[in-house]
Scaffold this motif. Structure first.
Motif, PDB file in Angstrom:
ATOM      1  N   UNK A 215       0.826  -1.208   0.000  1.00 14.22           N
ATOM      2  CA  UNK A 215       0.000   0.000   0.000  1.00 14.22           C
ATOM      3  C   UNK A 215       0.865   1.265   0.000  1.00 14.22           C
ATOM      4  N   UNK A 216       1.966   1.217   0.737  1.00 12.85           N
ATOM      5  CA  UNK A 216       2.825   2.417   0.840  1.00 12.85           C
ATOM      6  C   UNK A 216       3.502   2.768  -0.473  1.00 12.85           C
ATOM      7  N   UNK A 217       3.730   1.804  -1.343  1.00 14.02           N
ATOM      8  CA  UNK A 217       4.342   2.124  -2.634  1.00 14.02           C
ATOM      9  C   UNK A 217       3.299   2.291  -3.742  1.00 14.02           C
ATOM     10  N   UNK A 218       2.154   1.668  -3.552  1.00 16.32           N
ATOM     11  CA  UNK A 218       1.123   1.714  -4.584  1.00 16.32           C
ATOM     12  C   UNK A 218       0.368   3.043  -4.576  1.00 16.32           C
ATOM     13  N   UNK A 219      -0.025   3.504  -3.387  1.00 17.84           N
ATOM     14  CA  UNK A 219      -0.826   4.720  -3.311  1.00 17.84           C
ATOM     15  C   UNK A 219      -0.095   5.948  -3.875  1.00 17.84           C
ATOM     16  N   UNK A 220       1.189   6.202  -3.524  1.00 24.15           N
ATOM     17  CA  UNK A 220       1.888   7.368  -4.105  1.00 24.15           C
ATOM     18  C   UNK A 220       1.990   7.280  -5.625  1.00 24.15           C
ATOM     19  N   UNK A 221       2.178   6.060  -6.138  1.00 26.92           N
ATOM     20  CA  UNK A 221       2.310   5.911  -7.588  1.00 26.92           C
ATOM     21  C   UNK A 221       0.999   6.212  -8.293  1.00 26.92           C
ATOM     22  N   UNK A 222      -0.100   5.913  -7.651  1.00 28.83           N
ATOM     23  CA  UNK A 222      -1.405   6.169  -8.256  1.00 28.83           C
ATOM     24  C   UNK A 222      -1.828   7.636  -8.099  1.00 28.83           C
ATOM     25  N   UNK A 225       1.687   9.911 -10.140  1.00 29.17           N
ATOM     26  CA  UNK A 225       2.526   8.954 -10.849  1.00 29.17           C
ATOM     27  C   UNK A 225       3.750   9.590 -11.508  1.00 29.17           C
ATOM     28  N   UNK A 226       4.859   8.898 -11.358  1.00 29.27           N
ATOM     29  CA  UNK A 226       6.094   9.210 -12.084  1.00 29.27           C
ATOM     30  C   UNK A 226       6.651   7.886 -12.577  1.00 29.27           C
ATOM     31  N   UNK A 227       7.621   7.977 -13.472  1.00 24.52           N
ATOM     32  CA  UNK A 227       8.195   6.752 -14.034  1.00 24.52           C
ATOM     33  C   UNK A 227       8.825   5.886 -12.951  1.00 24.52           C
ATOM     34  N   UNK A 228       9.586   6.525 -12.073  1.00 27.68           N
ATOM     35  CA  UNK A 228      10.267   5.757 -11.025  1.00 27.68           C
ATOM     36  C   UNK A 228       9.281   5.186 -10.015  1.00 27.68           C
ATOM     37  N   UNK A 229       8.274   5.991  -9.638  1.00 28.52           N
ATOM     38  CA  UNK A 229       7.268   5.499  -8.680  1.00 28.52           C
ATOM     39  C   UNK A 229       6.497   4.312  -9.253  1.00 28.52           C
ATOM     40  N   UNK A 235       7.055  -3.368  -9.581  1.00 27.22           N
ATOM     41  CA  UNK A 235       7.929  -4.430  -9.092  1.00 27.22           C
ATOM     42  C   UNK A 235       7.409  -5.031  -7.793  1.00 27.22           C
ATOM     43  N   UNK A 236       6.926  -4.162  -6.883  1.00 29.43           N
ATOM     44  CA  UNK A 236       6.404  -4.638  -5.602  1.00 29.43           C
ATOM     45  C   UNK A 236       5.131  -5.456  -5.791  1.00 29.43           C
ATOM     46  N   UNK A 237       4.255  -4.955  -6.688  1.00 26.27           N
ATOM     47  CA  UNK A 237       2.982  -5.671  -6.924  1.00 26.27           C
ATOM     48  C   UNK A 237       3.244  -7.021  -7.596  1.00 26.27           C
TER      49      UNK A 237
END
Length: 310
Positions: A215-222, A225-229, A235-237
């Protein structure tokens, strides 16, 4: 009182003979069998009690039949009929073993037989067909005998058709496994498999902390969103997905192991019930023998239809 004392003294020796199995003694019993109901039921009861030795018993039966007179061949077929019919619900072992040698045995009995003997043999086979013994393989058995065996009456064919006899000689997957030489795992092996599968499920479980990390990596990316995020979240999912797939696979294996263990337990219970029934029948036969109450037909010839179809 004296008679009771004699009975009590005799029973231990008889019970000991029932409990042990000796090939030479078994061959001697088969060599002495005759067509009386008492003789047939006595040896049949012994064979049922020794069900775990069925392969050796049937091999001895076939060997004795091959060198017997015509009348004793018939008596041995009556013995086989009695064993097959009484053992049907207790396990497929005897049905399968007798099927392997039955064509050769019937051929040896029918070759050169007079009309009376042919009729008695045909009557046994017709009853097997009516009751679905040997399943669809009975037609193969008849085919191997050709003109030696008279065709069944129309009534027999009708009863067999209504019964829907199909499948393997013992009509069961367990029998097919036995014919292929596959040994079924023991109950303890099934239990061990369940324990191992359960341990695999436990080790594959995904904890709350791991879900929280996703959740901690998915929510910021959504949210931003950036390429690195997105790459990091992807990768985590993917890793999380692989763990869930492994967990599901372990759970499926556990369910299969548990189902197999339950099935094995039920089959073992049925086998134990069969062994118990064999022991009870043996005791009844011993009591009847001790009392001198051995049943027989009026004409001394056994009636195949009297043999209990379990």
């Amino acid at each position: 009182v004296e008679r009771q004392h004699v009975r009590s003294a005799a029973r231990p020796a008889v019970c000991s003979a029932m409990a042990s199995f000796d090939k030479a003694a078994m061959a001697d019993k088969l060599a002495k069998v005759n067509s009386s109901q008492g003789s047939i039921e006595t040896i049949s009861t012994y064979c049922l009690f020794q069900r775990k030795k069925c392969a050796a018993i049937v091999a001895l039966w076939a060997a004795q039949l091959s060198k017997s007179s015509a009348q004793q061949k018939l008596a041995l077929l009556y013995v086989a009929n009695d064993i097959i019919q009484k053992s049907r619900k207790k396990g497929p072992e005897y049905t399968n073993e007798f099927y392997r040698v039955m064509a050769r045995a019937l051929r040896a009995t029918l070759k050169g037989a007079d009309e009376k003997l042919q009729g008695r043999v045909a009557r046994i086979v017709n009853i097997w067909q009516e009751r679905g013994i040997f399943g669809s393989h009975l037609a193969e058995l008849r085919g191997q005998l050709g003109d030696l065996l008279p065709p069944p009456p129309a009534a027999v064919k009708q009863k067999a058709a209504q019964g829907g006899a199909t499948g393997t000689p013992a009509a069961g997957a367990a029998a097919e496994g036995a014919e292929a030489g596959q040994a079924a795992p023991g109950e303890s092996e099934h239990v061990a498999a369940v324990v191992a599968a359960a341990a695999a499920v436990d080790s594959a479980r995904v904890g709350d902390e791991e879900q929280a990390r996703i959740t901690t990596v998915l929510e910021p990316a959504l949210e931003a969103p950036t390429t690195s995020k997105c790459a990091k979240a992807s990768e985590a999912v993917q890793a999380f997905k692989a763990k869930l797939e492994a967990l599901l696979e372990a759970q499926t294996a556990y369910d299969a192991a548990l189902e197999a263990a339950l099935k094995a337990s039920k089959e073992a219970a049925e086998a134990h019930r069969g062994d118990l029934a064999n022991a009870e029948e043996a005791l009844e036969a011993l009591q009847a023998a001790a009392d001198g109450e051995v049943p027989s037909d009026d004409d001394g010839q056994p009636d195949p239809k009297r043999q209990r179809a379990e």
